[in-house]
Scaffold this active site. Structure first.
Site, PDB file in Angstrom:
ATOM      1  N   GLU A  42       0.830  -1.199   0.000  1.00  0.00           N
ATOM      2  CA  GLU A  42       0.000   0.000   0.000  1.00  0.00           C
ATOM      3  C   GLU A  42       0.871   1.258   0.000  1.00  0.00           C
ATOM      4  OE1 GLU A  42      -3.219  -2.483   2.704  1.00  0.00           O
ATOM      5  OE2 GLU A  42      -2.177  -0.734   3.552  1.00  0.00           O
ATOM      6  N   LEU A  71      -5.989  -1.518  -0.643  1.00  0.00           N
ATOM      7  CA  LEU A  71      -5.896  -1.675   0.810  1.00  0.00           C
ATOM      8  C   LEU A  71      -6.542  -2.999   1.200  1.00  0.00           C
ATOM      9  CD1 LEU A  71      -6.858   1.940   1.942  1.00  0.00           C
ATOM     10  CD2 LEU A  71      -4.616   1.020   1.379  1.00  0.00           C
ATOM     11  N   GLU A  73      -4.815  -6.469   2.689  1.00  0.00           N
ATOM     12  CA  GLU A  73      -3.612  -7.211   3.026  1.00  0.00           C
ATOM     13  C   GLU A  73      -3.696  -8.687   2.639  1.00  0.00           C
ATOM     14  OE1 GLU A  73      -3.594  -3.459   5.144  1.00  0.00           O
ATOM     15  OE2 GLU A  73      -5.111  -5.071   5.002  1.00  0.00           O
ATOM     16  N   GLN A  95       1.810  -2.136   5.941  1.00  0.00           N
ATOM     17  CA  GLN A  95       2.053  -0.737   6.290  1.00  0.00           C
ATOM     18  C   GLN A  95       2.334  -0.512   7.775  1.00  0.00           C
ATOM     19  OE1 GLN A  95      -1.055   2.494   5.516  1.00  0.00           O
ATOM     20  NE2 GLN A  95       0.199   2.533   3.656  1.00  0.00           N
ATOM     21  N   ASP A  97       2.260  -2.833  11.781  1.00  0.00           N
ATOM     22  CA  ASP A  97       2.229  -4.157  12.381  1.00  0.00           C
ATOM     23  C   ASP A  97       0.833  -4.768  12.432  1.00  0.00           C
ATOM     24  OD1 ASP A  97       1.507  -2.270  14.574  1.00  0.00           O
ATOM     25  OD2 ASP A  97       3.680  -2.082  14.736  1.00  0.00           O
ATOM     26  N   HIS A 142      -1.061   0.594  15.441  1.00  0.00           N
ATOM     27  CA  HIS A 142       0.097   1.203  14.800  1.00  0.00           C
ATOM     28  C   HIS A 142       1.397   0.942  15.560  1.00  0.00           C
ATOM     29  CE1 HIS A 142      -3.281   3.425  13.082  1.00  0.00           C
ATOM     30  NE2 HIS A 142      -2.480   3.784  12.089  1.00  0.00           N
TER      31      HIS A 142
END
Length: 340
Positions: A42, A71, A73, A95, A97, A142
């Site tokens: 991404e 977008l 995964e 992008q 974890d 994040h």
């Protein structure tokens, strides 16, 4: 925080470089040398990735080899499986974890099992880059430390660099590997610097080899990735208490270099495992169990751990309490002395 030096002596052409730059150069060099290497994820193309790790690759190699994806995964990793089956070497960026979780089904059911399922006839040379860990003031989804999931999945190699040199060397080794590699990139170390020459990078040990970053005699701190600079800082601070701490950087969680760790702990007689992931069921639990089995008659105290708490990742204002720090490490080392 102390930055880990990548080399003790600067090589010709060496200049201050960041881990981010070393990672970019690793992919660039791999793509230049091998036309089967493709980067995908991404925003990795035009934008160069959220952390700009793939910056310039689409311009140099074209969008067919550095490809922006939807977008999705699961779709990204599923496409990488097909690419690898047909002879390519995809390098996938997740992008953040926790954004990798939707791809777990592909990872566990296909990526990790395909070589065994085909009796070795079909390896999947996929490198899955995962920015991970805290220390950047991020929020839930994040800043996860999800390494335990990957370590618990047979069929995957799991590596994480903590120095500029290792960022380059381990990523090159991962891309060249015929086994799938989960490459965990400590986000907080992206901007750490060291004197490093991209034109003549120093050779580093490959996947599966731990390194003693600091020799010591009182106890061994066993760590990896984002916690290495913290442990080195703690080892320096420990000198004021009269403790001489050895610091072992695992570099590779799978394969695990048991011999290097065991030799260190047998020398010092004490061990503390340090990582950002939660304590219960985290990698430190397995390491502590192995050390107890292999070093029981050499241990002067139980193997202890300093980890993140067993909670979802907290808000930014609380992460300094959640993440292992120098004080928590030294408090734990003090317990080792007391339990002697």
């Amino acid at each position: 925080m102390t930055t880990v030096a990548a080399a003790k002596s600067a090589k010709p052409g060496a200049k201050p470089s960041t881990m981010a730059q070393a990672l970019t150069r690793a992919m660039r060099d791999a793509m230049a040398e091998d036309p089967t290497v493709h980067v995908m994820g991404e925003d990795v193309g035009t934008l160069g990735g959220v952390f700009r790790i793939t910056d310039g690759l689409a311009k140099e190699f074209g969008e067919d080899r550095c490809t922006d994806t939807p977008l999705a995964e699961a779709g990204i990793l599923g496409a990488a499986v097909g690419m690898a089956m047909y002879g390519l070497r995809p390098v996938v960026e997740m992008q953040f974890d926790a954004f990798a979780y939707p791809a777990f089904e592909q990872l566990i059911s296909h990526v990790a099992k395909m070589r065994n399922r085909t009796r070795g006839a079909m390896p999947l040379p996929i490198t899955i880059r995962v920015p991970y860990g805290g220390g950047i003031g991020g929020v839930e989804h994040h800043c996860d430390s999800s390494e335990a999931y990957y370590v618990a999945t047979p069929g995957l190699h799991v590596v994480t660099p903590a120095t500029v040199e290792d960022a380059y060397g381990l990523l090159r080794a991962s891309i060249a590997s015929d086994d799938p590699v989960v490459f965990l990139e400590p986000k907080r170390l992206y901007w750490s610097k060291a004197d490093w020459s991209p034109e003549a990078p120093a050779a580093v040990p490959g996947i599966g080899k731990a390194l003693v970053r600091r020799a010591g005699t009182s106890a061994t701190l066993i760590t990896y990735g984002p916690s290495l600079p913290v442990c080195l800082e703690a080892a320096e601070a420990a000198r004021e208490e009269g403790w001489d701490l050895e610091v072992v950087d695992l570099r590779s969680l799978v394969p695990f270099d048991e011999e290097t760790v065991v030799q260190s702990v047998r020398r010092t007689g004490r061990a503390v495992v340090v990582h950002e992931a939660n304590g219960f069921g985290g990698p430190g639990a397995e390491i502590a169990a192995r050390l107890t089995e292999r070093c029981f008659h050499h241990l002067e105290a139980p193997v202890l751990r300093v980890t993140g708490f067993d909670i979802p990742y907290p808000p930014p204002m609380l992460e300094k309490h959640h993440l292992p720090g120098v004080d928590r490490i030294l408090d734990t080392v003090a317990r080792l002395q007391w339990e002697n």
